[in-house]
Scaffold this motif. Structure first.
Motif, mmCIF file in Angstrom:
data_model
loop_
_atom_site.group_PDB
_atom_site.id
_atom_site.type_symbol
_atom_site.label_atom_id
_atom_site.label_comp_id
_atom_site.label_asym_id
_atom_site.label_seq_id
_atom_site.Cartn_x
_atom_site.Cartn_y
_atom_site.Cartn_z
ATOM 1 N N THR A 40 0.833 -1.197 0.000
ATOM 2 C CA THR A 40 0.000 0.000 0.000
ATOM 3 C C THR A 40 0.875 1.257 0.000
ATOM 4 N N PRO A 41 0.751 2.119 -1.022
ATOM 5 C CA PRO A 41 1.509 3.375 -1.036
ATOM 6 C C PRO A 41 0.744 4.494 -0.346
ATOM 7 N N THR A 42 1.462 5.350 0.362
ATOM 8 C CA THR A 42 0.864 6.553 0.954
ATOM 9 C C THR A 42 1.801 7.727 0.736
ATOM 10 N N LEU A 43 1.209 8.914 0.601
ATOM 11 C CA LEU A 43 1.969 10.151 0.463
ATOM 12 C C LEU A 43 1.667 11.049 1.646
ATOM 13 N N SER A 44 2.677 11.688 2.182
ATOM 14 C CA SER A 44 2.486 12.565 3.327
ATOM 15 C C SER A 44 1.670 13.793 2.938
ATOM 16 N N GLY A 45 1.113 14.456 3.945
ATOM 17 C CA GLY A 45 0.362 15.689 3.705
ATOM 18 C C GLY A 45 -0.944 15.491 2.998
ATOM 19 N N GLY A 46 -1.496 14.276 3.100
ATOM 20 C CA GLY A 46 -2.746 14.005 2.414
ATOM 21 C C GLY A 46 -2.606 13.977 0.911
ATOM 22 N N ALA A 47 -1.382 13.818 0.426
ATOM 23 C CA ALA A 47 -1.097 13.740 -1.010
ATOM 24 C C ALA A 47 -1.465 15.026 -1.750
ATOM 25 N N GLY A 236 0.264 13.838 -10.232
ATOM 26 C CA GLY A 236 1.173 12.733 -10.507
ATOM 27 C C GLY A 236 0.628 11.451 -9.925
ATOM 28 N N VAL A 237 0.718 10.375 -10.669
ATOM 29 C CA VAL A 237 0.219 9.075 -10.224
ATOM 30 C C VAL A 237 1.419 8.161 -9.972
ATOM 31 N N PHE A 238 1.500 7.619 -8.765
ATOM 32 C CA PHE A 238 2.591 6.716 -8.399
ATOM 33 C C PHE A 238 2.049 5.283 -8.421
ATOM 34 N N THR A 239 2.655 4.444 -9.238
ATOM 35 C CA THR A 239 2.195 3.071 -9.411
ATOM 36 C C THR A 239 3.282 2.098 -9.003
ATOM 37 N N ILE A 240 2.894 1.091 -8.229
ATOM 38 C CA ILE A 240 3.833 0.066 -7.782
ATOM 39 C C ILE A 240 3.965 -1.007 -8.858
ATOM 40 N N TYR A 241 5.191 -1.416 -9.128
ATOM 41 C CA TYR A 241 5.464 -2.532 -10.032
ATOM 42 C C TYR A 241 6.265 -3.580 -9.260
ATOM 43 N N TYR A 242 5.704 -4.769 -9.143
ATOM 44 C CA TYR A 242 6.338 -5.822 -8.368
ATOM 45 C C TYR A 242 7.403 -6.511 -9.226
ATOM 46 N N GLN A 243 8.515 -6.873 -8.560
ATOM 47 C CA GLN A 243 9.646 -7.478 -9.274
ATOM 48 C C GLN A 243 9.670 -8.988 -9.101
#
Length: 243
Positions: A40-47, A236-243
């Motif tokens: 689960t990704p989170t960004l500080s400051g409410g994104a 900006g959209v941050f997407t996780i890519y699993y390795q």
């Protein structure tokens, strides 16, 4: 490399006498789904980075207006130790002015010791004004000295180095470019990861921490049409890519 689901279908046909095959055969389908470990990704400051009210009178007629730096931290928490990378997608790419052609090259902010964007690979759009004028650009630095990944035993399993890949994680190299080049390998195709201690590959961890700094610049006043309140609209959209 990208998070995906797999469906396994195994079929078996028992063939007997040809004239009776249609009546005496049946397919057995065995289905299932393999799912990656959840992160689960989170960004500080409410994104949200809010620059508040910026008087048009403060903009220069012919030069870009550099915004002050803002800190934002991206943290990715996983259920189990996981190797992963991230991509940054510009959701306002069609509003991005080209440096030196559609927006003057930004100068360094007086309160910042970080470089401004130098190439279009580093920038993302800030939206449009009422006449479809391009408002400006933003960019992102990663604080490499404080990159950190820790495993389920609370052990640090990373070096303070940032990796990138332009071939879906088949190979990785270290990057020291700042600001980041999210479009280095083409639009939305560059993946970034925290380096593991053991090799030039992403750290396997439950907690991946990317402390970052966002900078930006508004176009010259002479290039904009601002008759009413006009909001900056970068995304900006941050997407996780699993390795």
């Amino acid at each position: 490399m990208k998070k995906r689901s797999l469906i396994l279908l195994l079929g078996s046909a028992f063939i007997g006498v040809p004239s009776l095959a249609a009546a005496n055969s049946v397919d057995l389908l065995i289905a299932g789904r393999l799912i990656p470990m959840a992160c689960t990704p989170t960004l500080s400051g409410g994104a949200v980075i809010d620059y508040g009210d910026i008087p048009v009178a403060s903009l220069h007629p012919k030069e870009a207006y550099t915004l002050e730096d803002r800190n934002v931290n991206l943290t990715i928490a996983c259920q189990e130790d996981t190797a992963l990378g991230i991509r940054i997608t510009d959701a306002r790419a069609d509003t991005k002015p080209l440096l030196n052609r559609e927006i003057p090259r930004p100068s360094q902010h007086s309160d910042s010791n970080l470089a401004v964007a130098r190439t279009d690979r580093q920038t993302m759009g800030l939206g449009l004004d009422a006449a479809s004028g391009k408002l400006g650009v933003w960019w992102m630095h990663v604080d490499r000295e404080n990159l950190k990944a820790s495993n389920s035993e609370s052990e640090i399993v990373s070096e303070a180095k940032l990796l990138y890949s332009t071939n879906n994680g088949k190979s990785w190299s270290r990057t020291t470019t700042s600001p980041l080049d999210p479009h280095y390998g083409g639009a939305d195709s560059t993946t970034f990861a925290i380096k593991s201690i053991a090799a030039t590959s992403p750290a396997v961890a439950v907690l991946h921490e990317f402390p970052s700094v966002v900078g930006g610049a508004i176009n010259a006043r002479g290039s904009l049409t601002v008759k009413d309140d006009t909001r900056l609209n970068g995304k900006g959209v941050f997407t996780i890519y699993y390795q």
